[in-house]
Design an enzyme around this catalytic site. Structure first.
Site, PDB file in Angstrom:
ATOM      1  N   SER A 109       0.850  -1.183   0.000  1.00 25.00           N
ATOM      2  CA  SER A 109       0.000   0.000   0.000  1.00 25.00           C
ATOM      3  C   SER A 109       0.885   1.232   0.000  1.00 25.00           C
ATOM      4  CB  SER A 109      -0.912   0.000   1.232  1.00 25.00           C
ATOM      5  OG  SER A 109      -1.726   1.158   1.254  1.00 25.00           O
ATOM      6  N   HIS A 113       2.031  12.235  -0.721  1.00 29.51           N
ATOM      7  CA  HIS A 113       1.570  13.627  -0.677  1.00 29.51           C
ATOM      8  C   HIS A 113       2.786  14.508  -0.994  1.00 29.51           C
ATOM      9  CE1 HIS A 113      -2.286  12.472   1.010  1.00 29.51           C
ATOM     10  NE2 HIS A 113      -1.649  11.701   1.890  1.00 29.51           N
ATOM     11  N   HIS A 123      -2.095   7.251  -5.030  1.00 26.21           N
ATOM     12  CA  HIS A 123      -2.310   6.053  -4.213  1.00 26.21           C
ATOM     13  C   HIS A 123      -2.117   4.822  -5.092  1.00 26.21           C
ATOM     14  CE1 HIS A 123      -5.460   2.889  -4.081  1.00 26.21           C
ATOM     15  NE2 HIS A 123      -4.943   2.648  -2.890  1.00 26.21           N
TER      16      HIS A 123
END
Length: 287
Positions: A109, A113, A123
């Site tokens: 995962s 930012h 993402h």
């Protein structure tokens, strides 16, 4: 059964993590940031009785020249699902969870930012899930710019489509539509970004083919994202641009805390809360 497949999947997610971390550190170093800036922490999941239930690595870089905050996590966890998770799995059509709630899950995962508001947040995650009754793959990636550029959106989607088309020409339109539906914030009446692809419960009956596709989703990430970042990295920005970025991050935080399946599953199954909530931005604003 499936021990070899589990081992291969877990090893792939770790390999992909290493490749992405190395690429991000190289970009940060090239841009004047500190080399080797990722902080790596082992994560652990304990079963209800305190026994080992797996874990992983949480890798986070903060305050760089390129990345204001980026996290790349991998984990391999196992055990028995609690009542709420069993109910959720049963609702998704997984049989036999009431009689044998064992599970195994591995995945990667990533959320980034960025410092420059012209560089989009992003993402990506892919995973394999196993129970004694079923197995499947899932994941996807989506672009989340505060300041949108059609050229960036088109380039990102073009790479994803090319990688999907290697496996099934129907995958990209299907999984693009799924991403548009999934990465949507109902209480705001808008998407959280400009989309990408999303898929879940992928089990065609051919484990090798589904694993190969999942690997290609991971391989697509760097060529889809890095050129956009490199193109926007030195673009001048204003305080108004920063304000737009911070407000957009508020949308991202709302989505991940309220709707994201991975966040809910990670917290419900007792995984390290810091790792589960790694996706949250370092600074955000709301109206």
């Amino acid at each position: 059964m499936f021990d070899q497949e589990k081992a291969r999947a877990s090893a792939w997610f770790r390999q992909l993590r290493d490749e992405i971390v190395a690429a991000f550190e190289a970009l940060e170093t090239k841009s004047g940031g500190a080399p080797g800036a990722f902080e790596v922490t082992e994560t652990k999941r304990d079963a209800d009785d305190g026994s080992d239930a797996g874990g992983g690595l949480m890798s986070v870089m903060r305050g760089g020249q390129v990345f204001e905050k980026v996290g790349v996590n991998v984990s391999t966890v196992f055990g028995e699902l609690g009542a709420a998770a069993q109910k959720s799995m049963a609702a998704r059509g997984v049989p036999g969870m009431d009689s044998d709630p064992r599970f195994w899950a591995a995945g990667i995962s990533l959320v980034a930012h960025m410092q420059n508001p012209h560089c989009p947040a992003v993402h990506m995650n892919t995973r394999m899930f196993w129970t004694p009754h079923a197995w499947w793959f899932g994941g996807g990636t989506d672009l989340n710019p505060a300041l949108e550029y059609d050229a960036d959106t088109d380039a990102f989607h073009a790479v994803l489509k090319a990688h999907c088309d290697r496996h099934d020409v129907g995958y990209y339109p299907r999984f693009k539509d799924w991403a548009d539906e999934y990465f949507y914030i109902p209480h705001r009446g808008r998407a959280r970004g400009v989309g990408g692809i999303f898929y879940d419960d992928l089990n065609t009956g051919n484990w090798e083919a589904d694993f190969a596709f999942t690997k290609d989703v991971g391989r697509a990430f760097l060529p889809a994202f890095l050129p956009i970042t490199e193109r926007r990295l030195e673009q001048p920005w204003t305080e108004e641009d920063r304000e737009a970025q911070l407000r957009h991050r508020g949308l991202y935080a709302e989505y991940n805390l309220v709707y994201d399946r991975g966040t809910k599953f990670g917290l419900a199954t007792g995984h390290d809360a810091n790792a589960v909530l790694m996706s949250l931005p370092p600074v955000a604003k709301w109206h």
